[in-house]
Design an enzyme around this catalytic site. Structure first.
Site, PDB file in Angstrom:
ATOM      1  N   GLU B  48       0.855  -1.181   0.000  1.00 31.77           N
ATOM      2  CA  GLU B  48       0.000   0.000   0.000  1.00 31.77           C
ATOM      3  C   GLU B  48       0.888   1.226   0.000  1.00 31.77           C
ATOM      4  OE1 GLU B  48      -3.229   0.263   2.616  1.00 31.77           O
ATOM      5  OE2 GLU B  48      -4.064  -1.658   1.967  1.00 31.77           O
ATOM      6  N   ASP B  59      -5.957   9.979   9.649  1.00 33.67           N
ATOM      7  CA  ASP B  59      -4.673   9.502  10.158  1.00 33.67           C
ATOM      8  C   ASP B  59      -4.287  10.120  11.484  1.00 33.67           C
ATOM      9  OD1 ASP B  59      -3.658   7.647   8.123  1.00 33.67           O
ATOM     10  OD2 ASP B  59      -3.906   9.373   6.809  1.00 33.67           O
TER      11      ASP B  59
END
Lengths: 373, 263
Positions: B48, B59
């Site tokens: 990824e 995040d």
């Protein structure tokens, strides 16, 4: 998504009932001090050569229009059984309103505020602490409203089960822009009724400053269907539209996605969000409410911008002429009024949303005075 | 047949996928590519690749940090795609891009997907693009043969899980926490129950990510999930390495410990 669906369901099911409205109306009257006056700004009108009225949102408890929306959302949070409340704040006005409402209803209150804004808006930080709110400094990114909003959203997705996120402007994912608009529309509804009573007619134009855009949409909403009423939203041109240091999202931005909203946004060639600048912390946001984007594209509202310098001049002018110290955010709307008065007819009646009071800005204005004089 | 579907159909029974996440351009524009090579050698099945963004909402602090570093290092989308083309010349495992929507929008959705496919990307995960808004994106991705992977969360209703299953191609990404990446929480019964629920509802394989910080958590997830994604923990490994050369060694060692506990 689940939390947003819950919120929308709760809002549609609860907030539109007569019982909820009655309760909210009672608090707006007794806790906030509504209705706010429609004030004829006599000496300011003389100066600009047009009849200008101020919708006195500065007289609300906690000093700005923000409390209208906060009380609505807090009552909703209570009905939804959420005991923990979070908010983001730029200038501190929304944080202060949220802290006050949470104190009033005995809810836990956490306010995310950019570290930079904490310095700029010290008095509000102290008031929030006094009211029992925890003010969390946000050190990431630009350390202003944008990052405070990101941090509040991160908290919300983490604690979504027991936490209600009180958003302060008509931004963020649906249903927030709708909810905040509806709660702020009390400004426009009162203005409309006051104008009818006083002039037996609608005003000719409305002017409001636009950061995220909640005071503007609140004033405009009930007038949108009255095509004869001209509407103006005033953005922050910061150091100038060509300087690259501004917060004029509608004037200079492009459609983009931030904080769950597709609207105008300030970003660079690579899609990275650009740090906005404005002398006023409340306008210092790179995005803007999606309904404003729609109203711009539809041509219903005209969006304009004034610089830091112009806003500071209007801040002083209105203080001297009317005995009213406006918030620096509000001063942008007033500055445009000074600049653009000639765009209106001699007999026009113009309402400027005096969205907040300027006590919180004394330190900035003192400092800026040395630079700008 | 795409690299992703080939990987999924050629798995030996019971094999769990290891999907390390690297922020493109972190710790610098060259070393991140070396780290991808290291990960492939350590037994990664999928890589990824994070597209850095100024406002990474989903995040936590670790990936916020790596994102900002990458942006300071000048990692534009054009540089990112060049880097991927370079990796593709050497590696044959699937590359899944993970990033926020605005950079794609700025680049031009269709043009970006076209250029990404040409550079050797196999699929995308865009956490801030809900399926309701993803109509043109899915159409363009399908045209380019790119997988579109959507996220389910512990708060997703069963109806929504079904919808996400249907809208995803190849596999689904299961967010294991209510919250952002890299929280470092320990997982308990509730997570097990959630993942078990997913295995009952999903028709596609799924990988579990957000907060999978080492071998113990990976093994726990792999009891139900078809694979695990490790991101923030890798950022921390890279960050705490004394030198950039050392970072590759540490990343290899760390992924090795995870690979070893996964069936």
């Amino acid at each position: 998504m689940a939390a947003l669906d819950d919120l929308e369901r709760a809002y549609r099911g609860i907030a539109r009932t007569p019982e909820f409205r009655r309760e909210l109306g009672g608090h707006l009257r007794d806790f906030v001090g509504r209705p706010t006056p429609l004030y004829f700004a006599e000496r300011f009108s003389e100066r600009v050569g047009r009849a200008v009225y101020f919708k006195r949102e500065d007289l609300n408890h906690t000093g700005a229009h923000k409390i209208n929306n906060v009380l609505g959302q807090i009552l909703l949070a209570r009905r939804m059984g959420k005991r923990r409340v979070i908010a983001e704040t730029g200038a501190g006005q929304h944080g202060l309103a949220t802290a006050a409402a949470c104190a009033r209803f005995g809810l836990t209150c956490i306010v995310y505020m950019g570290a930079e804004d904490i310095v700029r808006q010290k008095p509000n930080v102290e008031k929030m602490a006094l009211l029992g709110a925890a003010v969390v400094p946000v050190e990431s990114g630009s350390r202003t409203l944008k990052d405070a909003t990101s941090e509040a959203l991160r908290d919300w997705v983490t604690n979504v089960r027991d936490t209600f996120y009180v958003i302060g402007s008509v931004v963020g994912p649906h249903p927030y822009p709708m909810i905040v608009r509806d709660f702020q529309s009390v400004i426009g509804r009162e203005t409309l009724a006051q104008c009818r009573r006083r002039f037996g007619a609608l005003p000719d134009a409305l002017v409001a400053c636009v950061g995220g855009g909640s005071n503007a949409i609140g004033l405009f909403a009930p007038f949108l269907r009255h095509d004869a009423v001209r509407l103006f939203g005033v953005e922050a041109a910061g150091l100038g539209l060509r300087s690259g240091r501004h917060a004029a999202t509608l004037t200079r931005g492009k459609p983009g996605v931030l904080h769950g909203t597709y609207s105008y946004l300030l970003y660079d060639r690579d899609g990275q969000v650009v740090l906005p600048h404005s002398v006023s912390a409340g306008l210092d946001y790179p995005g803007v409410g999606p309904e404003h984007a729609f109203l711009k594209d539809a041509g219903r509202v005209e969006y304009v911008a004034v610089t830091d310098r112009e806003a500071l001049a209007a801040f002083r002018l209105v203080s001297r002429l009317e005995g009213i110290i406006p918030a620096l955010e509000t001063a942008h709307a007033l500055a445009w009024m000074v600049k653009a008065a000639r765009r209106f007819g001699k007999s026009d009646r113009i309402v400027v949303n005096l969205s907040g009071r300027g006590d919180k800005d004394m330190a900035i204005v003192g400092k800026a005075g040395k630079t700008f004089r | 047949m795409s690299r992703v579907s080939r990987l999924l159909s050629a798995r030996r029974p019971g094999h769990k996928l290891l999907a390390p996440f690297f922020t493109a351009g972190f710790p610098d524009p060259a070393v991140w590519r070396a780290l991808v090579g290291t990960a492939a050698a350590a037994g990664a099945d999928i890589i990824e690749i994070g597209i850095p963004f100024s406002d990474p909402l989903a995040d936590g602090p670790a990936i916020q940090f790596s994102s900002h570093c990458a942006l300071r290092n000048g990692l534009s989308l054009a540089v990112l795609l060049d880097g991927i083309a370079d990796l593709r010349a050497r590696l044959d495992l699937p590359f899944i891009l993970m990033g926020y929507y605005n950079p794609l929008l700025a680049y031009g959705e269709e043009r970006f997907l076209e250029d990404a496919a040409a550079a050797g990307v196999d699929g995308l995960i865009i956490p801030d693009l809900p399926i309701e808004e993803a109509v043109s994106y899915r159409r363009a991705a399908r045209r380019q043969g790119l997988s579109t992977v959507f996220l389910v969360a512990p708060t997703s209703t069963p109806e929504r899980v079904k919808l996400i299953d249907k809208s995803s191609t190849d596999f689904v990404y299961a967010v294991t926490v209510t919250g952002v990446t890299g929280t470092g929480k320990t997982f308990g019964e509730a997570t097990d129950a959630y993942l078990r629920r997913l295995t009952a509802v999903l028709t596609r394989p799924f990988v579990a990510g957000f907060g999978v910080n080492g071998p113990a958590a990976a093994r726990r997830m792999a009891r139900y999930a078809d694979g695990v994604v490790i991101g923030s923990a890798l950022v921390e490994v890279i960050r705490s390495a004394a030198t950039k050369r050392q970072a590759a060694t540490e990343v290899g060692r760390f992924l090795d410990t995870v690979r070893r506990v996964l069936p």
